[in-house]
Design an enzyme around this catalytic site. Structure first.
Site, PDB file in Angstrom:
ATOM      1  N   CYS A  79     -63.567 -64.083  -1.329  1.00 15.84           N
ATOM      2  CA  CYS A  79     -62.535 -64.263  -2.352  1.00 15.84           C
ATOM      3  C   CYS A  79     -63.111 -64.085  -3.769  1.00 15.84           C
ATOM      4  O   CYS A  79     -63.444 -62.971  -4.143  1.00 15.84           O
ATOM      5  CB  CYS A  79     -61.845 -65.605  -2.133  1.00 15.84           C
ATOM      6  SG  CYS A  79     -60.200 -65.641  -2.831  1.00 15.84           S
ATOM      7  N   HIS A 164     -60.761 -66.705   3.471  1.00 16.80           N
ATOM      8  CA  HIS A 164     -61.749 -67.800   3.485  1.00 16.80           C
ATOM      9  C   HIS A 164     -62.104 -68.219   4.913  1.00 16.80           C
ATOM     10  O   HIS A 164     -61.544 -69.203   5.408  1.00 16.80           O
ATOM     11  CB  HIS A 164     -61.149 -69.024   2.784  1.00 16.80           C
ATOM     12  CG  HIS A 164     -61.107 -68.924   1.306  1.00 16.80           C
ATOM     13  ND1 HIS A 164     -62.087 -69.430   0.492  1.00 16.80           N
ATOM     14  CD2 HIS A 164     -60.190 -68.383   0.483  1.00 16.80           C
ATOM     15  CE1 HIS A 164     -61.777 -69.213  -0.777  1.00 16.80           C
ATOM     16  NE2 HIS A 164     -60.628 -68.575  -0.815  1.00 16.80           N
ATOM     17  N   GLU A 166     -64.575 -69.811   5.925  1.00 11.40           N
ATOM     18  CA  GLU A 166     -65.204 -71.147   5.936  1.00 11.40           C
ATOM     19  C   GLU A 166     -64.157 -72.253   6.046  1.00 11.40           C
ATOM     20  O   GLU A 166     -64.496 -73.396   6.331  1.00 11.40           O
ATOM     21  CB  GLU A 166     -66.085 -71.332   4.687  1.00 11.40           C
ATOM     22  CG  GLU A 166     -65.369 -71.644   3.378  1.00 11.40           C
ATOM     23  CD  GLU A 166     -64.667 -70.448   2.732  1.00 11.40           C
ATOM     24  OE1 GLU A 166     -64.619 -69.366   3.343  1.00 11.40           O
ATOM     25  OE2 GLU A 166     -64.153 -70.614   1.617  1.00 11.40           O
TER      26      GLU A 166
HETATM   27  N1  GLN Z   1     -57.958 -66.260  -7.878  1.00  9.90           N
HETATM   28  C1  GLN Z   1     -59.366 -66.466  -7.897  1.00  9.90           C
HETATM   29  C2  GLN Z   1     -60.052 -65.519  -8.884  1.00  9.90           C
HETATM   30  O1  GLN Z   1     -59.444 -64.631  -9.378  1.00  9.90           O
HETATM   31  C3  GLN Z   1     -59.951 -66.291  -6.512  1.00  9.90           C
HETATM   32  C4  GLN Z   1     -59.384 -67.326  -5.596  1.00  9.90           C
HETATM   33  C5  GLN Z   1     -60.300 -67.780  -4.504  1.00  9.90           C
HETATM   34  O2  GLN Z   1     -61.511 -67.584  -4.546  1.00  9.90           O
HETATM   35  N2  GLN Z   1     -59.734 -68.468  -3.549  1.00  9.90           N
HETATM   36  O3  GLN Z   1     -61.186 -65.675  -9.160  1.00  9.90           O
END
Ligand code: GLN
Length: 184
Positions: A79, A164, A166
């Site tokens: 992410c 995610h 994890e």
């Molecule tokens: N929206 C976050 C970003 O732009 C990422 C979200 C996440 O890591 N769950 O950094």
């Protein structure tokens, strides 16, 4: 194997717990002195990429982390971690990422999908997730798509997911990363 987990902000504890359950040794990277320890791989967790980028720069970690990845250190970005590796951030991986790509309403959702090289259906939890809107080099492989958008990819030693793993109980994604680390 000893895995460094970037622990400046975000969902790093869940990665550590998962790796420890899998018999790995982990350590947290909060400052340059931590980073200098020997390591076989690196996890860049989810969280807020703008905050993580700022802290990486302020703590003098930006260049050393970037260099190690460019020299082949296996890295798994989830992410915000995927955003960090992309073009315009650490720029080690030849991908362009669209942040918060699912908008505010659909920001968080759960689905299942297949990831090439991992096998079977996997749970996928998305939290204000990015997706990859452009692959910028031919050595970067798409590993998974959801609704026509790229949500997992690999370029040699760099592996990223929009979701995610994890936060789900399935360990196959982490196993994939550990195979990359072992095969280095
Ligand atoms: N929206 C976050 C970003 O732009 C990422 C979200 C996440 O890591 N769950 O950094």
């Amino acid at each position: 194997m000893r895995i460094a987990v970037l622990a400046l902000q975000g969902a790093f504890i869940e990665h550590e717990q998962r790796l420890q359950q899998m018999g790995m040794e982990t350590f947290e990277v909060r400052q340059l002195a931590d980073w200098l320890q020997p390591k076989d791989g690196l996890i860049l967790p989810g969280g807020e990429s703008t905050v993580q980028m700022r802290l990486l720069a302020q703590l003098g970690l930006f260049e050393p982390v970037r260099d190690a990845i460019l020299h082949g250190l296996p890295v798994f970005g989830t992410c915000a971690g995927m955003i960090l590796l992309s073009e315009g951030y650490l720029s080690t991986m030849n991908i362009h990422v669209r942040r918060n790509a699912y908008g505010r309403q659909l920001g968080s959702f759960h689905t299942e999908g297949c990831v090439k090289g991992v096998g079977g259906h996997l749970p996928m939890t998305f939290i204000r997730a990015p997706y990859i809107d452009k692959i910028l080099s031919s050595d970067c492989q798409v590993l998974a798509e959801v609704d026509g958008h790229i949500v997992a990819a690999q370029q040699n030693n760099q592996f990223v997911t929009s979701f995610h793993p994890e936060l789900d109980s399935d360990s196959r994604i982490h196993q994939h990363f550990l195979r990359m680390v072992a095969g280095r």
